[in-house]
Design a protein around this motif. Structure first.
Motif, PDB file in Angstrom:
ATOM      1  N   ASN A  20       0.843  -1.191   0.000  1.00  0.00           N
ATOM      2  CA  ASN A  20       0.000   0.000   0.000  1.00  0.00           C
ATOM      3  C   ASN A  20       0.878   1.240   0.000  1.00  0.00           C
ATOM      4  OD1 ASN A  20      -2.350  -1.436   0.077  1.00  0.00           O
ATOM      5  ND2 ASN A  20      -2.485  -1.454   2.316  1.00  0.00           N
ATOM      6  N   PHE A  25      -2.948   5.980  -2.651  1.00  0.00           N
ATOM      7  CA  PHE A  25      -4.167   6.266  -1.907  1.00  0.00           C
ATOM      8  C   PHE A  25      -4.720   7.636  -2.301  1.00  0.00           C
ATOM      9  CE2 PHE A  25      -5.853   8.612   1.732  1.00  0.00           C
ATOM     10  CZ  PHE A  25      -6.965   7.859   2.046  1.00  0.00           C
ATOM     11  N   GLN A  49      -4.715   5.503   5.230  1.00  0.00           N
ATOM     12  CA  GLN A  49      -5.002   4.427   4.281  1.00  0.00           C
ATOM     13  C   GLN A  49      -5.313   3.127   4.999  1.00  0.00           C
ATOM     14  OE1 GLN A  49      -1.814   3.404   1.668  1.00  0.00           O
ATOM     15  NE2 GLN A  49      -3.097   2.214   0.306  1.00  0.00           N
TER      16      GLN A  49
END
Length: 252
Positions: A20, A25, A49
């Motif tokens: 991630n 994001f 996130q």
């Protein structure tokens, strides 16, 4: 049986390069565009996130939450539209608002800890779901996020107040179109040419009018040359006249 939002591991945010990424994001989630200030610390973005999950697609009529449900998450619309519906007297329902991409859903539940209304998909919709306790803990360390949430809540309250009072059908419809256009413009779209995602019946309910009254108001505004309507596609040809007609219903 009503359709309810379901959450699973597959609803996670997209990943970039196998993990991630805060940059990914911000680029893909409308919550980032609506709430996260520019220049926010990267570590805080990554924490934000972690409390977010992507949800969808939700089909038309799918329920995000019901009135009385405990507040467990807040939602941001990624695409599509969500309407918030309150129960009225004698079984009647009142559509308090429509939430477009980049806008938050569920803020009214913060005070009491329970949702005061239903949230229902108007068309195919994708959401970002933010776990409330984790988000609250994060805002304690990021006052700018908390301040922006307060601004969004105040805007929701102000919108409801603006549609109250004794105003004509033409004034209400003109204000509705101007305000929808401004909200589309805030998403980087045209403020004067857009497709209404909701039908006349829902618009009428929201404005406190009968559907035929709303249709006649659209017709009068079109006859005056101020708007052009083709099914749900609307062009605001004279925004200045619409704003003058709407008067106090349009915030400065």
């Amino acid at each position: 049986m009503e359709a309810r939002v379901k959450h699973s591991a597959t609803d996670r945010a997209p990943t970039i390069g196998g993990r991630n990424e805060a940059a990914g994001f911000c680029a893909t989630c409308v919550f980032g565009a609506a709430v996260v200030p520019h220049g926010m610390d990267r570590a805080l973005l990554e924490e934000l996130q972690l409390v977010m999950r992507h949800v969808g697609p939700l089909r038309r009529g799918a329920v995000v939450f019901r009135a009385g449900d405990p507040l467990q998450a807040l939602y941001a619309v990624r695409s599509g539209v969500i309407k918030t519906v309150y129960a009225g007297s004698e079984g009647r329902e009142y559509i308090a608002g429509f939430h477009l991409p980049g806008e938050m859903v569920g803020l009214a539940a913060i005070h009491a800890g329970r949702f005061p209304c239903d949230a229902i998909a108007v068309d195919t919709t994708y959401l970002c779901r933010f776990e409330f306790r984790s988000l609250t803990a994060l805002t304690a360390r990021a006052p700018s996020v908390q301040e922006q949430l307060f601004r969004l809540l105040s805007r929701d309250i102000g919108s409801a107040i603006l549609l109250a009072g004794d105003h004509s059908a033409d004034e209400r419809v003109a204000a509705f179109l101007i305000r929808i256009g401004r909200r589309f413009a805030a998403r980087g779209c045209s403020a004067t040419a857009f497709r209404l995602p909701m039908g006349r019946r829902d618009i009428a309910n929201h404005l406190g009018l009968a559907p035929e009254t709303v249709s006649r108001a659209f017709g009068r505004l079109q006859q005056q040359g101020w708007i052009r309507v083709q099914e749900r596609n609307v062009s605001l040809l004279r925004s200045d006249e619409l704003q003058r007609l709407a008067g106090a219903l349009i915030p400065l």
